[in-house]
Design a protein around this motif. Sequence first.
Motif, PDB file in Angstrom:
ATOM      1  N   SER A   1      39.944  37.659  42.249  1.00 49.91           N
ATOM      2  CA  SER A   1      38.937  38.123  43.210  1.00 49.91           C
ATOM      3  C   SER A   1      37.794  38.828  42.504  1.00 49.91           C
ATOM      4  O   SER A   1      36.616  38.560  42.769  1.00 49.91           O
TER       5      SER A   1
ATOM      6  N   SER B   1      33.937  37.133  41.881  1.00 51.01           N
ATOM      7  CA  SER B   1      32.768  37.831  42.411  1.00 51.01           C
ATOM      8  C   SER B   1      31.682  37.965  41.352  1.00 51.01           C
ATOM      9  O   SER B   1      30.486  37.777  41.622  1.00 51.01           O
TER      10      SER B   1
ATOM     11  N   ASP C   1      40.794  41.032  50.518  1.00 51.76           N
ATOM     12  CA  ASP C   1      39.955  40.354  49.528  1.00 51.76           C
ATOM     13  C   ASP C   1      38.549  40.940  49.498  1.00 51.76           C
ATOM     14  O   ASP C   1      37.927  41.021  48.428  1.00 51.76           O
TER      15      ASP C   1
ATOM     16  N   THR D   1      37.051  42.228  45.997  1.00 58.17           N
ATOM     17  CA  THR D   1      35.767  41.767  45.452  1.00 58.17           C
ATOM     18  C   THR D   1      34.743  42.893  45.455  1.00 58.17           C
ATOM     19  O   THR D   1      33.857  42.939  44.592  1.00 58.17           O
TER      20      THR D   1
ATOM     21  N   SER E   1      41.291  33.157  51.328  1.00 54.48           N
ATOM     22  CA  SER E   1      42.370  34.135  51.425  1.00 54.48           C
ATOM     23  C   SER E   1      43.029  34.083  52.801  1.00 54.48           C
ATOM     24  O   SER E   1      44.248  34.215  52.924  1.00 54.48           O
TER      25      SER E   1
ATOM     26  N   TYR F   1      44.285  30.733  43.558  1.00 53.78           N
ATOM     27  CA  TYR F   1      43.635  31.919  43.007  1.00 53.78           C
ATOM     28  C   TYR F   1      43.397  31.781  41.514  1.00 53.78           C
ATOM     29  O   TYR F   1      42.339  32.184  41.007  1.00 53.78           O
TER      30      TYR F   1
END
Length: 303
Positions: A31, A35, A159, A163, A184, A289
Amino acid sequence: MTLAQRLWIYQTERFPLAKTVPLLACFSAASITLSAVLSDRPLPGISAYIIGFLLVFILFFQLRVADEVKDGEDDAKYRPERPIPRGLVTLRLIVSLGVMTIPFGIILALLHGAGLIWLLLLTWAWLTAMTFEFGVPAWLKARPVFYLLSHMAIMPLIDLMLTGIEWLPYGSAAPALWLFIALSFSNGCVLEIGRKLWAPESERVGVDTYSGLWGPKRAANIWLVFVGISAALLVGVGMATGFTFAFGIISIGGLVVCTYAARRYATTPTAKAEKQMDTLAGLWVFGCYATAGFLPLALGGLP
């Protein structure tokens, strides 16, 4: 047995660290990394990843505590072999441990700064509402689809918080980040449905499963729909990072494997197939992921 021994047995049955830690480490690191990749920014320091993992670990343990509270009455009636009904540990002890993690979460969020505490508080607010079934437990229990969607809504919030560890210091997130947050949500549904696809001989009175609700064939098809949604969103993440082909190959390959397993379970819902579906759901989510967070790095997607 000592308290430590009893808690160790509890975690192996209700919060298995051997399975939970790798998945949460992958989830939190992916995550934060994605980002940065989507925003064309350098990766944050190691402290951001440590805070992300510890926060998500706390939240998932608190989710387990919330389940113990919500399911306490049903567990006592229909699942007496579970740790709390059989007297291994008490509900008060587990709830106390969950409450004790709250100040640690607050400290971690404040250490990071940049307003992360507000995203954590938002997630906790939804978790609290979930614990008390949004004040309408009977209504939700009679509508399992709404139950699923309302409870899985916490995944995008978690999430968003993860992030946010990366994007909050800069003031804004990448526009394409919504694809990963939506991923997610769909992956949460994949996990939740996948662990409740049981063989007919495993079904128990008073225990709600999706195979019992919809039948094995329909439940497997609905699970596969969410896998398909996740695959499409993963391809979308690939497009946003500039690696559409690589993401597409992985998504299609995983979808083929999941389709084969779902069809086999739907046709012959044995105990072995039940276990395979649960395992595959976890592997699919882990793979999504890992792909989203780390494949762009492997392919040179960071300045």
